[in-house]
Design a protein around this motif. Structure first.
Motif, mmCIF file in Angstrom:
data_model
loop_
_atom_site.group_PDB
_atom_site.id
_atom_site.type_symbol
_atom_site.label_atom_id
_atom_site.label_comp_id
_atom_site.label_asym_id
_atom_site.label_seq_id
_atom_site.Cartn_x
_atom_site.Cartn_y
_atom_site.Cartn_z
ATOM 1 N N GLU A 134 -41.386 43.125 -26.122
ATOM 2 C CA GLU A 134 -42.547 43.576 -25.351
ATOM 3 C C GLU A 134 -42.974 44.993 -25.717
ATOM 4 O O GLU A 134 -44.145 45.333 -25.628
ATOM 5 C CB GLU A 134 -42.240 43.546 -23.851
ATOM 6 C CG GLU A 134 -42.028 42.156 -23.295
ATOM 7 C CD GLU A 134 -41.481 42.188 -21.889
ATOM 8 O OE1 GLU A 134 -42.109 41.566 -21.016
ATOM 9 O OE2 GLU A 134 -40.438 42.840 -21.667
ATOM 10 N N CYS A 135 -42.007 45.821 -26.106
ATOM 11 C CA CYS A 135 -42.311 47.236 -26.342
ATOM 12 C C CYS A 135 -41.387 47.815 -27.403
ATOM 13 O O CYS A 135 -40.330 48.354 -27.086
ATOM 14 C CB CYS A 135 -42.183 48.022 -25.036
ATOM 15 S SG CYS A 135 -42.596 49.765 -25.221
ATOM 16 N N VAL A 136 -41.815 47.745 -28.628
ATOM 17 C CA VAL A 136 -41.023 48.288 -29.734
ATOM 18 C C VAL A 136 -40.892 49.801 -29.600
ATOM 19 O O VAL A 136 -39.832 50.373 -29.863
ATOM 20 C CB VAL A 136 -41.670 47.916 -31.089
ATOM 21 C CG1 VAL A 136 -40.938 48.575 -32.242
ATOM 22 C CG2 VAL A 136 -41.688 46.416 -31.270
ATOM 23 N N THR A 137 -41.932 50.478 -29.141
ATOM 24 C CA THR A 137 -41.910 51.934 -29.041
ATOM 25 C C THR A 137 -41.089 52.438 -27.855
ATOM 26 O O THR A 137 -40.906 53.639 -27.706
ATOM 27 C CB THR A 137 -43.340 52.501 -28.934
ATOM 28 O OG1 THR A 137 -43.968 51.959 -27.769
ATOM 29 C CG2 THR A 137 -44.144 52.181 -30.174
ATOM 30 N N CYS A 138 -40.587 51.537 -27.032
ATOM 31 C CA CYS A 138 -39.753 51.938 -25.893
ATOM 32 C C CYS A 138 -38.323 52.257 -26.322
ATOM 33 O O CYS A 138 -37.528 52.711 -25.507
ATOM 34 C CB CYS A 138 -39.739 50.838 -24.827
ATOM 35 S SG CYS A 138 -41.330 50.629 -24.007
ATOM 36 N N PHE A 139 -38.014 52.020 -27.573
ATOM 37 C CA PHE A 139 -36.652 52.220 -28.068
ATOM 38 C C PHE A 139 -36.655 53.206 -29.225
ATOM 39 O O PHE A 139 -37.518 53.166 -30.092
ATOM 40 C CB PHE A 139 -36.051 50.889 -28.525
ATOM 41 C CG PHE A 139 -35.923 49.898 -27.403
ATOM 42 C CD1 PHE A 139 -34.767 49.844 -26.635
ATOM 43 C CD2 PHE A 139 -36.965 49.045 -27.093
ATOM 44 C CE1 PHE A 139 -34.648 48.951 -25.589
ATOM 45 C CE2 PHE A 139 -36.865 48.157 -26.034
ATOM 46 C CZ PHE A 139 -35.708 48.109 -25.284
#
Length: 168
Positions: A134-139
């Protein structure tokens, strides 16, 4: 927060309108959960988490300075709520695992009593939100949470919908 600032700047609301601090906003959420949330168990659990104050460092993170609160201060509120959401998801996963283990043990004579749920880290990661899909940039590269990415994801998830409503 930014919407309120825009309303003040555009003079849609009076300059002397009471501005909330992040802590006051959190207190309002707490009081809503206590008095109006329909799931009483959920409500009680949230209030317990909130009132403990040490949970996810709420009392350290949320300022009660309404006039001096910055964007970073307001980001702490959404970050704290997001962390509580993930904490509740993990707790519920463990409770379900414990309940299933107890049910299995009731049907198998001679087994030890079930203890608190202790699911694997893989299962815990599976209930955390958002997922890396859902959110690659969250990691971050090392797999840890990227707080800036989380905030942008939360903003896109919740603010975008509210901003995209067209009033005729």
């Amino acid at each position: 927060y930014r919407g309120g600032l825009n309303l003040l700047k555009s003079e849609v609301i009076r300059p002397n309108t009471h501005m909330f601090s992040p802590l006051e906003a959190a207190d309002t959420i707490r009081n809503y959960m206590e008095n109006f949330f329909l799931c009483s168990e959920c409500s009680q659990n949230f209030v317990h988490i909130y009132d403990r104050c040490t949970n996810n460092r709420r009392c350290e993170r949320l300022t009660d300075d309404a006039s001096g609160a910055s964007s970073a201060d307001w980001k702490e509120l959404s970050g704290w709520l997001w962390e509580v959401h993930n904490e509740v998801s993990v707790r519920l996963l463990n409770e379900r695992a414990d309940k299933a283990r107890k049910q299995t043990q009731r049907t198998s004579a001679g087994r030890a009593v079930a203890g608190p749920g202790a699911v694997s880290m893989v299962h815990e990661v599976g209930v955390l939100w958002p997922t890396n899909v859902e959110c690659v940039t969250c990691f971050s590269d090392d797999g840890s949470w990227n707080q800036d990415g989380i905030f942008l994801f939360l903003e896109r998830t919740y603010w975008y919908v509210a901003c995209s409503i067209v009033v005729f």
